[in-house]
Scaffold this active site. Structure first.
Site: not given
Ligand code: SAH
Length: 375
Positions: A94, A107, A114, A118, A121, A168-169, A200, A222-224, A299, A342
């Site tokens: 996508e 994006c 992935c 996480c 996600c 993906g990473e 990212s 991406s800390l989170h 989300n 996201c």
């Protein structure tokens, strides 16, 4: 003997020069071909009129311009577009376009699925399938630019920024991502400045170190979570590359360009990482680091046990950071009515039934361009 055709979308400027050289052609032709493909949007060699007839024939014999296939396009009520793209082997990815007053952000996905798992996600839930080729990554930009140019009101629908924040990473598909980003920044192709292309990452440290050496793009991390215990749970790669190492690298990442800052993404999860104590820890963690913070309201997606923080909690968190001099914004949730926000990109693999029903439900635009009013 049948010749395996090369896909010219796989080639950045340098590689195109080398390819032409190996064919006994003048390397300067690389610039012309790249302009035809990426600036004019041609995929037919016969129309590349400043190339000799003999070169056009050679290209037609040995090469092609092969793009992912658009299966569907959904448009959100806020103008966000989401394209579902089919790749060679039936895999889907996508790509999302987010128009804003002064810019248009695309994006882009870097992998099918992935591997990082996480916990908040939805892409993680489908597992990892494979890396995208350079052609499949830059092909997303090529297609979006073309599709947007076909719509009315073109001027407000231009791609001015690209973020490698789709599925993906990106650092785990290093070579293809770096090559595709170089095409995005190439003046003969898309000509985006290094500040308008953002990678990212969850923090794959060895590759992040390499990235600094080879590509000048903007960086989002991406800390989170503000401590290892919580981050191990949310972003499991933290167990391999803990916060102390990640933050040490971030501190010096732009050491030669003191005005540039690392963006830290922080998803707001109700009762998990959104409390005042987390804000305090984050303030401490970011001390002496050239940082910006993007708070991302979570989300939701099917089967998740997380919830989005309340608006009050998000605002209080943001205000606390700002009071300590940290440049903080809350990312607007865009395209969530079409699962384009996201962490909602899942490319048709998982949750197939309910997802395909939702595809039908929303403003579905079949590829013959006619809009159907559906429920
Ligand atoms: N793998 C890369 C890029 C993809 S994700 C990375 O981790 O940075 C892009 C951003 O969306 C990341 O910050 C990611 O953590 C965030 N994200 C993922 N799932 C989300 C969700 N459900 N709600 C809000 N943001 C999410």
């Amino acid at each position: 003997m049948t010749v395996q055709k090369v896909n010219l979308l796989d080639y950045n400027y340098q590689q195109m020069r080398e390819l032409l050289d190996s064919w006994g052609e003048k390397p300067y032709r690389a610039q012309q071909i790249i302009q035809w493909i990426h600036q004019t949007g041609l995929s037919d060699f016969t129309e590349m009129t400043n190339l000799s007839k003999q070169l056009r024939e050679k290209l037609a014999q040995r090469a092609h311009i092969k793009l992912p296939e658009i299966i569907a396009c959904q448009k959100s009520s806020d103008g966000t577009h989401k394209w579902l793209l089919k790749l060679d082997c039936g895999n889907c990815i996508e790509t999302v376009f987010i128009p804003e007053a002064t810019r248009g952000t695309l994006c882009v996905s870097s992998q099918v699925g992935c591997a990082l798992n996480c916990s908040f996600c939805s892409t993680a839930k489908q597992g990892f399938n494979r890396n995208l080729s350079t052609a499949e990554i830059i092909g997303q930009v090529w297609l979006a630019v073309r599709e947007l140019s076909l719509e009315e009101g073109v001027h407000d629908k231009r791609v001015t920024n690209v973020v490698m924040m789709g599925m993906g990473e990106p650092l785990l598909n290093f070579d293809n991502v770096v090559s595709a980003m170089s095409i995005m920044m190439d003046d003969f192709a898309y000509g985006l400045s290094k500040r308008r292309v953002t990678l990212s990452t969850s923090g794959v440290l060895p590759e992040l170190q390499r990235l600094r050496e080879v590509s000048p793009v903007a960086l989002a991390v991406s800390l989170h979570a503000p401590n290892d215990e919580l981050r191990n749970e949310l972003v499991p790669i933290n167990k391999k590359y803990p916060l102390s190492q990640l933050m040490a690298l971030c501190k010096t990442y732009f050491k030669n360009e003191p005005r540039r800052k690392v963006t830290f993404e922080y998803v707001m999860l109700k009762g998990v990482n959104d409390q005042p104590e987390h804000a305090n820890q984050l303030i401490k963690l970011l001390r002496n680091i050239p940082a910006k913070v993007n708070l991302i309201p979570f989300n939701p997606f099917p089967m998740t046990h997380y919830e989005r923080s309340s608006q009050e909690a998000i605002d209080a968190f943001r205000d606390k950071l700002i009071a300590h001099g940290i440049n903080t914004i809350t990312r607007k949730t865009r395209g969530d009515d079409i699962d384009a926000a996201c962490g909602q990109l899942a490319g048709e693999v998982m949750d197939r039934t309910s997802r395909s029903q939702r595809w039908k439900k929303l403003h579905f635009i079949p590829m013959d361009g006619q809009k159907q009013a559906t429920e």
